[in-house]
Design a protein around this motif. Structure first.
Motif, PDB file in Angstrom:
ATOM      1  N   SER A 182     -77.665  64.379 -24.232  1.00  0.00           N
ATOM      2  CA  SER A 182     -78.291  65.471 -24.428  1.00  0.00           C
ATOM      3  C   SER A 182     -79.169  66.139 -23.348  1.00  0.00           C
ATOM      4  N   VAL A 183     -79.261  67.412 -23.162  1.00  0.00           N
ATOM      5  CA  VAL A 183     -80.126  67.875 -21.932  1.00  0.00           C
ATOM      6  C   VAL A 183     -81.213  69.048 -22.574  1.00  0.00           C
ATOM      7  N   LEU A 184     -82.574  68.807 -22.357  1.00  0.00           N
ATOM      8  CA  LEU A 184     -83.490  69.872 -22.731  1.00  0.00           C
ATOM      9  C   LEU A 184     -83.897  70.577 -21.464  1.00  0.00           C
ATOM     10  N   MET A 185     -83.792  71.962 -21.749  1.00  0.00           N
ATOM     11  CA  MET A 185     -84.645  72.766 -20.691  1.00  0.00           C
ATOM     12  C   MET A 185     -86.005  73.275 -21.042  1.00  0.00           C
ATOM     13  N   ILE A 186     -86.862  73.275 -20.508  1.00  0.00           N
ATOM     14  CA  ILE A 186     -88.353  73.639 -21.039  1.00  0.00           C
ATOM     15  C   ILE A 186     -88.912  74.548 -19.804  1.00  0.00           C
ATOM     16  N   ASP A 187     -89.513  75.683 -20.547  1.00  0.00           N
ATOM     17  CA  ASP A 187     -90.180  76.821 -19.981  1.00  0.00           C
ATOM     18  C   ASP A 187     -91.405  77.181 -20.337  1.00  0.00           C
ATOM     19  N   VAL A 188     -92.537  77.081 -19.603  1.00  0.00           N
ATOM     20  CA  VAL A 188     -93.807  77.390 -20.098  1.00  0.00           C
ATOM     21  C   VAL A 188     -93.710  79.101 -19.975  1.00  0.00           C
ATOM     22  N   ASP A 189     -94.203  79.400 -21.479  1.00  0.00           N
ATOM     23  CA  ASP A 189     -94.443  80.951 -21.864  1.00  0.00           C
ATOM     24  C   ASP A 189     -95.300  81.553 -21.069  1.00  0.00           C
ATOM     25  N   VAL A 249    -101.575  77.494 -24.256  1.00  0.00           N
ATOM     26  CA  VAL A 249    -100.269  77.669 -23.891  1.00  0.00           C
ATOM     27  C   VAL A 249     -99.192  77.030 -24.476  1.00  0.00           C
ATOM     28  N   THR A 250     -97.984  77.551 -24.443  1.00  0.00           N
ATOM     29  CA  THR A 250     -96.856  77.030 -25.240  1.00  0.00           C
ATOM     30  C   THR A 250     -95.443  76.946 -24.465  1.00  0.00           C
ATOM     31  N   ILE A 251     -94.512  76.368 -25.099  1.00  0.00           N
ATOM     32  CA  ILE A 251     -93.281  76.071 -24.122  1.00  0.00           C
ATOM     33  C   ILE A 251     -92.349  76.384 -25.103  1.00  0.00           C
ATOM     34  N   SER A 252     -90.892  77.043 -24.353  1.00  0.00           N
ATOM     35  CA  SER A 252     -89.658  77.358 -24.906  1.00  0.00           C
ATOM     36  C   SER A 252     -88.664  76.419 -24.571  1.00  0.00           C
ATOM     37  N   ILE A 253     -88.054  75.807 -25.552  1.00  0.00           N
ATOM     38  CA  ILE A 253     -86.849  74.722 -24.994  1.00  0.00           C
ATOM     39  C   ILE A 253     -85.644  75.124 -25.633  1.00  0.00           C
ATOM     40  N   GLY A 254     -84.559  74.785 -24.653  1.00  0.00           N
ATOM     41  CA  GLY A 254     -83.220  74.907 -25.021  1.00  0.00           C
ATOM     42  C   GLY A 254     -82.435  73.736 -24.947  1.00  0.00           C
ATOM     43  N   VAL A 255     -81.632  73.416 -25.757  1.00  0.00           N
ATOM     44  CA  VAL A 255     -80.813  72.019 -26.160  1.00  0.00           C
ATOM     45  C   VAL A 255     -79.655  72.130 -26.022  1.00  0.00           C
TER      46      VAL A 255
END
Length: 641
Positions: free
Chosen positions: A477-484, A566-572
């Motif tokens: 599995s791969v997570l992609m994280i982006d700082v909002d 600060v928050t993050i958004s994550i795709g899986v």
């Protein structure tokens, strides 16, 4: 006459004179025995004849009936020539009494040996102590006329003992004289032979022996006398010829030794030159082998193999200084003895002393308990033999220590000490180059801002994990994280604050992933996490864990952000459920991240088919995104992300 106990003359004397004397004595004794036996036989015959004669007188006619056998008494008492050699003559009755005897006083008495003489035996003749004795029984058919009945068969015993014959005494005297003469002759013969051997054999041999002894001691100029033509003179002449030949050979030997000494000197110089060439060749091989790799682990393995195989060192270890400043054993031989990973302090044992002084420490005898390095010299080596600890120094900087150990006491020569120190210098240079290379590689594979693996390292790890997952049939599995709203943060607080926020986000994310997971910077404010052997549901849970960790971190509270934090958004996305190759998998996880952005940010979204074809999404991690009416507008006075 000086004949030693082991000289040839004494041996010849004993081998000739003594056997001759013994033969002469044995011959005389033999003839004496045979002569005495002949005399005894003659005496026996004479005694038997005399006894038969006296016995015959009993059969003569009886002239006087009142005195029967008066002729016997007359014969026994007569002094005829026939009876002069008679020492004893007795006629005994059957009961052992003497009836007639040459000694009238004995008649009528019991004979002292009556039991022996009256025993029922035939006529016997034997040699007694002083002559010859004959015992003859009296009676028989000749006496029947005068005696009747059984008494005629056993009337008495006649005993005759003759004294030793005069001839026997004469022969004894003659033989005694002959024996004495033989002994005298033997002594005279021995003296004569001894003198002859001394003058004609022993003395020339002693002179020749003395000459030989001087020649044996090294005097080859001496010569033996060669007077005469006998065997000893010829032996001396042959010995002189041998000495002359030896003299010439000695001269040749001296010349040969001189040439050999010169050749040995040249050979020694050649051997030293070959040793130096061998050392230089070894150092060249070491340098070539060590400089052919920049991987530190492979380099340490090569150093160990070279030391053991080329230098014939049975016990070896190489230490490197770790981050704590301790000497840590990184490679050792023999392997698998539990010494790898052990640490020594600076100044501890021989290796620590070498590291402290930056000078080689040599212990000729490790078992010497009086040494100041007796305790804990080198774990994993033997407790006897010799030990050499050489520091690896590069530009006055201590890199580690090389330890060489042999089981023999004083097992290293001065030349080997110099060679091993040179090898340590070469190894220090190679280790320094390997570390510099490792640092350079680390810089190329690491993001300088966050310290995380960069995009290049990320995709290399992704290829490897995909191949492993495909081979073993496990999920990835791969997570992609982006700082909002990161652009708003940069615009409002500045890029320095934005960089600090990125570092803090990394510090929060790093403890939340496993050691087998890979957290890397994808680009800008985006990160990726590789989760080997993790299904999609587990990856979503990990994403939620990361999102909450950022949201709950007190250090990430920023007033300029829309939510004040600060928050993050994550795709899986997961392999092989969502994609079967790297490019598709990255596109799917990017689409899932875009869905989290569209869904209001600070959210974890799992990939679902169709997300990648949303009209408002641009492909690629760095592609700019168009304005999306579905996203909430930033507060007044704050730029859009």
């Amino acid at each position: 006459m000086a004949l030693g106990p082991h000289t040839v003359g004494r041996k010849l004397l004993w081998s000739i004179a003594l056997p001759g004397l013994v033969v002469a004595l044995l011959g005389a004794g033999y003839f004496w025995r045979e002569t005495r036996r002949a005399v005894q036989d003659a005496a026996h015959r004479e005694a038997l004849a005399l006894a038969e004669f006296i016995d015959s007188t009993f059969t003569l006619p009886q002239a006087d009936r009142t005195h029967p056998h008066s002729a016997v008494a007359e014969v026994i008492g007569s002094d005829t020539r026939l009876l002069r050699s008679v020492a004893e003559l007795h006629v005994l009755t059957p009961d052992g009494r003497i009836r007639w005897s040459r000694q009238r006083s004995e008649e009528g008495t019991l004979h002292p040996e009556a039991a022996r003489l009256t025993a029922l035996t035939p006529e016997t003749a034997r040699s007694a102590r002083e002559g010859t004795e004959v015992v003859r029984p009296l009676g028989g058919s000749d006496c029947v006329g005068c005696h009747t009945g059984d008494t005629a068969q056993r009337l008495g015993v006649l005993q005759v003992r003759l004294s030793e014959p005069l001839l026997s005494r004469q022969l004894s005297a003659v033989f005694q004289g002959a024996m004495g003469a033989t002994l005298v002759f033997g002594v005279v013969l021995a003296l004569a032979m001894g003198l002859a051997l001394h003058f004609f054999f022993g003395r020339p041999l002693r002179r020749l022996t003395a000459i030989m002894r001087r020649a044996e001691e090294g005097d080859f100029l001496v010569r033996a006398e060669t007077r005469g033509t006998d065997e000893i003179s010829r032996l001396g002449a042959a010995f002189n010829q041998m000495l002359a030949r030896l003299t010439s050979m000695k001269a040749e030997e001296i010349d040969t030794h001189r040439d050999l000494a010169l050749a040995n000197e040249k050979l020694a110089l050649k051997e030293k030159l070959e040793e130096r060439i061998t050392e230089l060749s070894l150092l060249f091989d070491v340098a070539h082998s060590l400089n052919s790799t920049l991987e530190l682990s492979e380099l340490l393995e090569r150093i160990t193999r070279l030391v053991v195989e080329r230098l014939k060192i049975p016990n070896f270890s190489i230490m490197l200084r770790n981050a704590d400043g301790l000497l840590e054993i990184r490679s050792a031989w023999p392997q698998h003895r539990g010494s790898e990973g052990l640490t020594f302090g600076i100044g501890e044992g021989a290796c620590g002393r070498a590291a402290e002084t930056l000078r080689a420490v040599y212990l000729p005898d490790v078992g010497d308990r009086s040494s100041i390095f007796a305790k804990r010299n080198l774990v994993g080596g033997t407790d006897h033999g010799s030990l050499l600890a050489v520091p690896m120094v590069h530009m006055d900087q201590l890199l580690g220590v090389m330890n060489f150990q042999r089981p023999e006491v004083a097992g290293f020569s001065p030349e080997e000490l110099e060679l091993l120190m040179a090898v340590a210098d070469q190894a220090a240079t190679a280790v320094k180059n390997a570390r510099l290379h490792s640092e350079a590689v680390l810089l190329t594979m690491t993001d300088p801002l966050t310290g995380l693996p960069n995009r290049r390292h990320l995709f290399g790890r992704l290829d490897a994990e995909l191949a492993r997952a495909e081979r073993y049939g496990t999920p990835l599995s791969v997570l992609m994280i982006d700082v909002d709203h990161f652009k708003w943060l940069n615009d409002a607080a500045g890029h320095r604050t934005g960089d600090e926020i990125l570092r803090k986000v990394c510090d929060v994310l790093r403890p939340c992933v496993r050691k087998v997971d890979t957290l890397a910077r994808y680009g800008g404010e985006e990160f990726m996490v590789l989760l080997p052997q993790t299904a999609k549901e587990g990856a979503v849970a990990v994403g939620e864990k990361l999102r909450r960790a950022v949201l709950d971190s007190a250090g990430l509270a920023v007033p300029t952000q829309p939510t004040g934090h600060v928050t993050i958004s994550i795709g899986v996305a997961s392999y092989p459920l969502d994609a079967s190759d790297q490019e598709t998998l990255v596109d799917c996880v990017d689409a899932a991240l875009y869905a989290s952005k569209r869904g209001g940010r600070n959210k974890v979204s799992a990939y679902e088919p169709g997300m990648e074809i949303h009209p408002g999404r641009e492909r690629g991690p760095h592609a700019g995104r168009s304005t999306d009416n579905s996203r909430p507008l930033p507060p007044a006075g704050v730029a859009k992300a």
